[in-house]
Every structure is written in structure tokens, then in C-alpha cells.
Write an enzyme that holds these catalytic residues in place. Structure first.
Site, mmCIF file in Angstrom:
data_model
loop_
_atom_site.group_PDB
_atom_site.id
_atom_site.type_symbol
_atom_site.label_atom_id
_atom_site.label_comp_id
_atom_site.label_asym_id
_atom_site.label_seq_id
_atom_site.Cartn_x
_atom_site.Cartn_y
_atom_site.Cartn_z
ATOM 1 N N ILE A 143 0.897 -1.160 0.000
ATOM 2 C CA ILE A 143 0.000 0.000 0.000
ATOM 3 C C ILE A 143 0.933 1.206 0.000
ATOM 4 O O ILE A 143 1.882 1.277 0.788
ATOM 5 C CB ILE A 143 -0.951 -0.030 1.223
ATOM 6 C CG1 ILE A 143 -1.837 1.219 1.299
ATOM 7 C CG2 ILE A 143 -0.223 -0.220 2.539
ATOM 8 C CD1 ILE A 143 -2.942 1.134 2.372
ATOM 9 N N SER A 144 0.698 2.156 -0.894
ATOM 10 C CA SER A 144 1.594 3.309 -1.024
ATOM 11 C C SER A 144 1.588 4.147 0.244
ATOM 12 O O SER A 144 0.606 4.167 0.984
ATOM 13 C CB SER A 144 1.155 4.197 -2.187
ATOM 14 O OG SER A 144 1.033 3.441 -3.363
#
Ligand code: SAH
Length: 222
Positions: free
Chosen positions: A65-66
Site C-alpha cells: 500500500i503506497s
């Protein structure tokens, strides 16, 4: 008394005040939605205490997940007003999708790993994000059925901008995509003006690879 809901709200507020705003994000609509979306529900339970720190986290299947700042930056660059039809490539945890669903009219998102797509789809239902449609497939080929899109966001690193995505972008539409080599890229914004894509580079970044027909070949083992 411990109040989980309130505690996460405070952590989100801190995330916005100490990581997002100081790094230059100004769009109030983006900041507001970052204060609202429960990022801890998009990461594995064992990592939920890190959900509001400014780094990427693992979501399984070698994907991440960024980090919140990059999500905020990419979202701000799209300059969403609320009436757009958005295409996202690389649903992953669904966190970026959730942000987009609050800022645009319709969001179409594609993930090529089925288990991640199913997990995100369940979460969208649970949280009531009704303007999101998800499919499993190769996002480098876009999603012609709902094209053209006012905005396209790619959250995996591409060797170059996939041609089908340029075709499926509406006139005056914007695409944001990391372009570069397998390990590091530049964040590129493209605007389609009179059928031509005008691009500019924003900053360096590191994303997991975009695998597909117009992306990297998944038979290459790195
Ligand atoms: N926006 C996501 C980031 C996920 S990382 C989030 O907020 O969690 C990038 C995702 O892109 C990974 O889940 C990976 O499986 C996916 N991906 C890679 N190539 C793809 C392709 N061709 N089509 C769709 N998804 C792809």
C-alpha cells in the site's frame, strides 16, 4: 477510557498535520478525505498500528500500500472536482480507490491479483463505497466499456505510458503514472490536449512493477 474510533481519528489528524501538509499538499478536499478514510482497515491487522505512519506497508502477494504522502500527492495532481469518471490501475489494498471514491463521481479500478481484488471488493461493500466498480485483469489494457475517463491513475511502475490508457483518456483528461525502470521511476502527469498527450515530470518515486501486455513482462525474474 479507550475509544478506538477517536484514537484512529487523532492518528489521522496527526498524519495530515505532520506528514501530508508540511510536504506541500494544499488541496483542502484531499486533506479532508485523508482525515476521514480509515487506512488501518486497508492494511493487515498485525500492521494496523503503523497505518498512519508515512511509509508503505505490505499487503501480501509481494505488493504494498503506497505511503500516505504519495497517495495525497497523486490525488492532488488529478485536481478532482467531484464530477469525474476515474480509472485506477492497481487496486491493491483499495486505499487509493477509497480516497478517489470520495472525490470523484465514479471510480473504475483494475487489479490483476484476484485475491487482492476480492479482499478490496469486500471492504468497499462493508464501508459503503457504492460508486466503485472493480475487475480482475490486466489494467495496462484499460477498461474500454466505461471509457473515456476524465482521470487515470496508475499505482504501479510502468516502462512507458500504456497506449490503451492514452486512448481511453478523455479530451482535457489527466493521467498520472510512475514511469521508469523496474525498481525506480519518475511520477509523470500527462494531459490530453487536442488529442495529444502533454507530459511533465513531478518527482522520483518507487512503485512495485506494472505487469501486463503494455507493462513489464511477468516472466522476467528479478
Ligand atoms: N493503490 C494501491 C497500491 C497497490 S501496489 C493501494 O493503495 O494499496 C500496485 C498494485 O498494482 C498491486 O496490487 C499489483 O498487483 C497491481 N498491478 C500490477 N500490474 C497490474 C496490472 N497490469 N493491472 C492491474 N493491477 C496491476
Amino acid at each position: 477510557m479507550f475509544n478506538e474510533k477517536q484514537d484512529y481519528k487523532i492518528l489521522r489528524e496527526n498524519m495530515v498535520e505532520s506528514h501530508i501538509k508540511p510536504r506541500g499538499i494544499k488541496d483542502e478536499r484531499v486533506l479532508e478525505v485523508m482525515r476521514e478514510i480509515p487506512r488501518h482497515l486497508f492494511v493487515s491487522e498485525s500492521e494496523s498500528s503503523y497505518a498512519y505512519e508515512d511509509f508503505p506497508l505490505s499487503i501480501g502477494n509481494e505488493q504494498t500500500i503506497s505511503q500516505p504522502y504519495i497517495v495525497a500527492l497523486m490525488t492532488e495532481l488529478l485536481q478532482l472536482k467531484g464530477d469525474e469518471r476515474v480509472l485506477e490501475i492497481g487496486t491493491g489494498s483499495g486505499y487509493q480507490t477509497a480516497i478517489l471514491s470520495k472525490l470523484a463521481q465514479e471510480v473504475y479500478t483494475i487489479e490483476n491479483i484476484e485475491s487482492l481484488a476480492l479482499k478490496s471488493e469486500k471492504l468497499f461493500e462493508k464501508l459503503g463505497y457504492e460508486n466503485v466498480k472493480i475487475k480482475v485483469g490486466d489494467g495496462t489494457q484499460g477498461w474500454t466499456k466505461y471509457s473515456p475517463y476524465n482521470s487515470i491513475i496508475v499505482t504501479a511502475g510502468a516502462p512507458k505510458i500504456p497506449e490503451p490508457l492514452i486512448e481511453q483518456l478523455a479530451e482535457n483528461g489527466k493521467i498520472i503514472i510512475p514511469v521508469g525502470n523496474y525498481f525506480s521511476q519518475s511520477l509523470v502527469v500527462g494531459e490530453k490536449i487536442k488529442d495529444e498527450l502533454i507530459t511533465k515530470t513531478i518527482c522520483g518515486c518507487m512503485f512495485v512493477p506494472l505487469i501486463g501486455k503494455y507493462g513489464w513482462d511477468n516472466s522476467i525474474q528479478m
